[in-house]
Design a protein around this motif. Structure first.
Motif, short mmCIF file in Angstrom:
data_model
loop_
_atom_site.label_atom_id
_atom_site.label_comp_id
_atom_site.label_asym_id
_atom_site.label_seq_id
_atom_site.Cartn_x
_atom_site.Cartn_y
_atom_site.Cartn_z
N UNK A 152 6.29 4.29 40.69
CA UNK A 152 5.81 4.11 42.06
C UNK A 152 6.36 2.88 42.77
N UNK A 153 7.18 2.09 42.08
CA UNK A 153 7.72 0.88 42.69
C UNK A 153 9.24 0.93 42.77
N UNK A 154 9.83 0.38 43.83
CA UNK A 154 11.29 0.31 43.91
C UNK A 154 11.83 -0.55 42.77
N UNK A 155 12.98 -0.17 42.24
CA UNK A 155 13.61 -0.92 41.15
C UNK A 155 14.90 -1.56 41.65
N UNK A 156 15.33 -2.67 41.03
CA UNK A 156 16.52 -3.39 41.49
C UNK A 156 17.81 -2.56 41.48
N UNK A 157 17.86 -1.49 40.66
CA UNK A 157 19.08 -0.70 40.58
C UNK A 157 19.01 0.61 41.36
N UNK A 159 19.44 3.41 44.14
CA UNK A 159 20.39 3.67 45.22
C UNK A 159 19.63 4.10 46.46
N UNK A 160 20.36 4.40 47.54
CA UNK A 160 19.71 4.70 48.81
C UNK A 160 18.86 5.96 48.74
N UNK A 161 19.32 6.97 48.03
CA UNK A 161 18.56 8.22 47.92
C UNK A 161 17.21 7.98 47.25
N UNK A 162 17.21 7.20 46.17
CA UNK A 162 15.96 6.93 45.45
C UNK A 162 15.02 6.10 46.30
N UNK A 163 15.56 5.10 46.98
CA UNK A 163 14.73 4.26 47.85
C UNK A 163 14.13 5.08 48.98
N UNK A 164 14.97 5.88 49.62
CA UNK A 164 14.51 6.69 50.75
C UNK A 164 13.41 7.65 50.32
N UNK A 165 13.58 8.28 49.17
CA UNK A 165 12.60 9.23 48.65
C UNK A 165 11.28 8.55 48.32
N UNK A 166 11.36 7.39 47.69
CA UNK A 166 10.16 6.65 47.30
C UNK A 166 9.33 6.25 48.51
N UNK A 167 10.00 5.80 49.56
CA UNK A 167 9.30 5.38 50.77
C UNK A 167 8.79 6.59 51.56
N UNK A 168 9.57 7.67 51.56
CA UNK A 168 9.17 8.88 52.29
C UNK A 168 7.87 9.45 51.75
N UNK A 259 20.12 -7.81 44.58
CA UNK A 259 19.96 -6.58 43.81
C UNK A 259 20.90 -5.49 44.31
N UNK A 260 21.18 -4.55 43.45
CA UNK A 260 21.90 -3.35 43.88
C UNK A 260 21.15 -2.67 45.02
N UNK A 261 19.81 -2.64 44.90
CA UNK A 261 18.97 -1.98 45.91
C UNK A 261 18.99 -2.73 47.24
N UNK A 262 19.41 -3.99 47.24
CA UNK A 262 19.61 -4.73 48.48
C UNK A 262 20.97 -4.38 49.08
N UNK A 263 22.01 -4.59 48.28
CA UNK A 263 23.37 -4.46 48.79
C UNK A 263 23.70 -3.03 49.22
N UNK A 264 23.05 -2.05 48.59
CA UNK A 264 23.33 -0.65 48.93
C UNK A 264 22.96 -0.35 50.38
#
Length: 317
Positions: A152-157, A159-168, A259-264
């Motif tokens: 349920x939490x964003x992870x440092x690695x 990518x954009x698809x995972x982040x977008x899905x988690x927040x959606x 983090x990768x999740x930042x730079x992506x």
């Protein structure tokens, strides 16, 4: 369905909810948070991170503050939460004590409202960010379990698809996610959370992350030895680490996302336009951040028999 659930449960939230219950509650909390902030700057990033972790796990119900008891392991002790700085928890507990010291307010204000709305807003303002009106009226959750944290939490690695899905899944758009990521304008991270980006720990087919600024990577290697010491902490924003501003986005433009999740957010062409906009428009960023913070604060709000007001934020009644 989830978004409908989100809206239905946020229906009771409103500004000035405590006007006839504890009229001065926002000033009481602000004073307590300011006092803590003056003691240690860590109060700001710690409280902000605590807010996100609480809302993303079971909704905004202060369940992350509950301590484990006996065989019941609470959210707080999950590996993803063990790095949360104690100053965030202490901020909420001290604010709650200040509120309850006023007879009219005692046991009338939820820990969730103190953390999710007031304290999170106040630390952003104290660090130089915007202040804004908050919605109140949440109850505290009745459960806190280790298992509820998983996935349920964003992870440092991510990518954009995972982040977008988690927040959606929480009713948040990609632009909300990008604006909220600027919370990394404050605070620090331990070396073990990003060491793979600056050292070739991965299989031979992988190289050091090519999206990272080489000079920045060299600086990070100087601060984080190859034999990783997980206790070493690095500022997430190397330019203005104690100011909540849009420098975070300028850092991404220069390959300096930790983090990768930042730079992506910059390296992926789908999210780059938003990063560029926030980097050049401080006011536009602040407006987007306020809107997104308000939406996060509506996630999984407890009402009626599904919640109560805890006498002690760290323990169920």
């Amino acid at each position: 369905i989830y978004v409908y659930f989100l809206k239905w449960h946020s229906a009771q939230l409103r500004r000035n909810y405590y006007a006839n219950i504890c009229p001065n509650v926002e000033n009481i909390v602000r004073n307590a948070v300011t006092k803590k902030f003056q003691q240690t700057f860590v109060t700001a990033p710690a409280t902000l991170r605590l807010f996100f972790h609480d809302c993303f796990i079971q909704g905004c119900d202060a369940s992350i503050i509950v301590a484990s008891s006996g065989n019941n392991k609470a959210e707080k002790d999950h590996p993803d939460n063990l790095s949360l700085a104690g100053d965030g928890f202490d901020t909420v507990i001290k604010a709650k004590a200040a509120v309850d010291a006023v007879p009219r307010c005692r046991n009338k204000v939820s820990c969730a409202d103190i953390l999710v709305a007031m304290a999170a807003r106040d630390v952003v303002a104290l660090a130089g960010g915007p202040s804004y009106a908050v919605e109140l009226g949440r109850l505290d959750g009745l459960s806190s379990t280790l298992a509820s944290v998983n996935g349920n939490l964003p992870e440092p690695d991510h990518n954009l698809n995972k982040l977008t899905s988690l927040f959606a899944k929480r009713g948040l758009t990609r632009n909300d996610m990008i604006a909220l990521s600027a919370a990394h304008s404050l605070g620090f991270s331990h070396c073990d959370k990003f060491s793979k980006r600056v050292y070739n720990f991965l299989p031979p087919r992988y190289k050091m992350d090519p999206t990272m600024n080489k000079t920045y990577a060299k600086q990070l290697r100087g601060m984080c030895p190859k034999n990783v010491d997980p206790r070493v902490a690095i500022n997430m924003d190397p330019v203005t680490p104690r100011t909540f501003d849009n420098q975070y986005f300028k850092n991404l433009q220069n390959g300096m996302g930790l983090f990768t999740s930042d730079q992506v957010l910059y390296s992926d062409k789908r999210s780059r336009p938003a990063v560029n906009f926030y980097a050049q428009n401080q006011k536009g960023f602040e407006n987007a951040f306020i809107s997104a913070m308000t939406k996060v604060g509506r996630i999984g709000v407890r009402t009626g028999a599904k919640g109560n007001i805890r006498r002690n934020c760290a323990a169920f009644n």
